[in-house]
Design a protein around this motif. Structure first.
Motif, PDB file in Angstrom:
ATOM      1  N   GLU A 113       0.821  -1.209   0.000  1.00 58.43           N
ATOM      2  CA  GLU A 113       0.000   0.000   0.000  1.00 58.43           C
ATOM      3  C   GLU A 113       0.861   1.268   0.000  1.00 58.43           C
ATOM      4  O   GLU A 113       0.518   2.247  -0.663  1.00 58.43           O
ATOM      5  N   CYS A 126     -12.896   4.508  -4.048  1.00 57.95           N
ATOM      6  CA  CYS A 126     -12.427   3.121  -4.096  1.00 57.95           C
ATOM      7  C   CYS A 126     -11.393   2.896  -3.002  1.00 57.95           C
ATOM      8  O   CYS A 126     -10.302   2.380  -3.241  1.00 57.95           O
ATOM      9  N   SER A 127     -11.733   3.270  -1.795  1.00 61.58           N
ATOM     10  CA  SER A 127     -10.777   3.321  -0.696  1.00 61.58           C
ATOM     11  C   SER A 127     -10.353   1.963  -0.161  1.00 61.58           C
ATOM     12  O   SER A 127      -9.330   1.873   0.513  1.00 61.58           O
ATOM     13  N   GLY A 128     -11.117   0.916  -0.432  1.00 62.82           N
ATOM     14  CA  GLY A 128     -10.729  -0.412   0.073  1.00 62.82           C
ATOM     15  C   GLY A 128     -10.591  -0.407   1.578  1.00 62.82           C
ATOM     16  O   GLY A 128     -11.492   0.001   2.296  1.00 62.82           O
ATOM     17  N   LYS A 129      -9.445  -0.839   2.083  1.00 68.46           N
ATOM     18  CA  LYS A 129      -9.199  -0.867   3.530  1.00 68.46           C
ATOM     19  C   LYS A 129      -8.917   0.518   4.106  1.00 68.46           C
ATOM     20  O   LYS A 129      -8.903   0.703   5.302  1.00 68.46           O
ATOM     21  N   ASP A 186     -16.256   3.527  -0.949  1.00 68.84           N
ATOM     22  CA  ASP A 186     -15.934   2.266  -1.595  1.00 68.84           C
ATOM     23  C   ASP A 186     -17.223   1.582  -2.034  1.00 68.84           C
ATOM     24  O   ASP A 186     -18.293   2.194  -2.037  1.00 68.84           O
TER      25      ASP A 186
END
Length: 95
Positions: free
Chosen positions: A31, A65-68, A91
């Motif tokens: 990341e 689209c931030s995901g985690k 997200d």
């Protein structure tokens, strides 16, 4: 960005389950690598455009689209709080 991870460790020190969920070294390194160009550009924009803000205004960063949420977590640690008010994560679960 390394200092952000160190702050996370201090913050989550008393919560080992949360720390284990957030910090998986291979995931964090991946990341960090993927986020570096974005972090660099956002920091530039915030510094360049901060003179355009009014006296009581601050930026809001929208992380699509931030995901985690690693990008937003890193930005929240690295951007000056007197210029950036919040990071909003969006997200797939967005209504």
């Amino acid at each position: 960005a390394v200092e952000a991870v160190v702050r996370w460790r201090r913050r989550f020190e008393g919560e080992p389950a949360l720390w284990k969920r957030v910090f998986k070294s291979e995931k964090v390194v991946k990341e960090l690598i993927e986020s570096t160009p974005v972090i660099h550009r956002v920091r530039e924009l915030v510094v360049e455009d901060s003179p355009l803000l009014g006296p009581d205004e601050r930026f809001t960063i929208v992380d699509l689209c931030s995901g985690k949420g690693y990008l937003s977590m890193l930005l929240s640690e690295l951007l000056p709080p007197d210029i950036v008010e919040r990071c909003v994560l969006v997200d797939i679960a967005w209504p």
